[in-house]
Design an enzyme around this catalytic site. Sequence first.
Site, short mmCIF file in Angstrom:
data_model
loop_
_atom_site.label_atom_id
_atom_site.label_comp_id
_atom_site.label_asym_id
_atom_site.label_seq_id
_atom_site.Cartn_x
_atom_site.Cartn_y
_atom_site.Cartn_z
N THR A 1 0.84 -1.20 0.00
CA THR A 1 0.00 0.00 0.00
C THR A 1 0.87 1.24 0.00
O THR A 1 1.88 1.29 0.71
CB THR A 1 -0.90 0.02 1.25
N ARG A 29 -11.54 -9.47 -2.10
CA ARG A 29 -11.29 -8.91 -0.77
C ARG A 29 -10.88 -7.45 -0.91
O ARG A 29 -10.01 -7.10 -1.70
CB ARG A 29 -10.19 -9.71 -0.07
N ASP A 32 -8.66 -1.71 3.88
CA ASP A 32 -9.04 -0.39 4.40
C ASP A 32 -8.76 0.75 3.42
O ASP A 32 -9.34 1.83 3.55
CB ASP A 32 -8.29 -0.11 5.70
N THR A 52 -1.58 2.03 6.33
CA THR A 52 -1.04 0.84 5.69
C THR A 52 -0.89 -0.24 6.75
O THR A 52 -0.35 0.01 7.82
CB THR A 52 0.31 1.10 5.01
N GLY A 53 -1.40 -1.42 6.46
CA GLY A 53 -1.28 -2.48 7.45
C GLY A 53 -2.36 -3.53 7.29
O GLY A 53 -2.86 -3.77 6.18
N GLY A 55 -5.57 -4.53 7.02
CA GLY A 55 -6.72 -3.72 6.65
C GLY A 55 -8.00 -3.99 7.41
O GLY A 55 -8.76 -3.07 7.73
#
Lengths: 135, 174
Positions: A1, A29, A32, A52-53, A55
């Site tokens: 991301t 899928r 976020d 970022t991470g 989601g």
Amino acid sequence: TVGAVACDAQGNLAAATSTGGMTAKAPGRIGDTPIIGAGTYADNKTCAVSGTGHGEVFIRFTAAAEIAARMRHAGESLETAATHVVMEDLGKNDGSGGLIAVDAQGHIVMPFNCEGMYRGMVNENADFETFIYSE
Amino acid sequence: MTRFSLAVHGGAGTINKATLTPELEVRYHEGLRTALRAGHAILKDGGSAMDAVTAAVCALEDEPLFNAGRGAVFTSEGVQEMDAAVMDGKTREAGAVGGIFGPRNPILAARAVMESTEHVMLIGPNALQVARNADLPFEEAPYFFTQSRWDALQSTLAMRATGQVDDDPARRHG
């Protein structure tokens, strides 16, 4: 991301985030990134945020909007609000990752709760800085 | 006048000090700086925050090192699906796209949704049609292919096939 947040010379804020998702994710899928208030958010009265991470956790905690809410309702600074969301709300609930955020005075924060985050910042003095780990 | 500022992040998968070579670190730093320069050039000329973040993200999408646009990862079915969003803090206008493939810069597709429709998020064929109507550049599959992303997919699928569970949280990062 990937993502960016900015405060321009008129004090206007904006956020942008883009992603390919997770490796080997289930088709269809969505994380976020495109969910306004989870991975992307901007409001001149509080802040602009790009995350970022993990989601799903960012979505459940509406991470980006939660930072703005803490600033608006609790009077927290950007740094306090963003740190709480990343280290407490996300970090203690399997929400590995981080975010970048800026407020209407141009203050930038870039908290993360994992080993590192590719990130960088620049201001009107053209002080370019980039980081990977917790320098 | 307010002091302007810009920040970027460029996710590229798991960060592992053991495998991140000095040469690769240099490339990551340069990729981030390219994005910062793109946004800074707009802000220093009095441009808008929206234009700056869009330009910065386009630069990151164009860099195969990062997981977005040209460097997007693959799904379990070996295809790519991209998501993007923008939000303007001055107006609270927002635009987002989900699960698209084709536009060279998905962030521009998200911005087109914000600027040319009454909606906030579009997916599927209508999202792509908005991008076409905005005359955004499209690319074919070879443009978006990166060997490292393909190899990452194969290793993940192989791991799943043997029942291995990797609890590295960074595997869930976008």
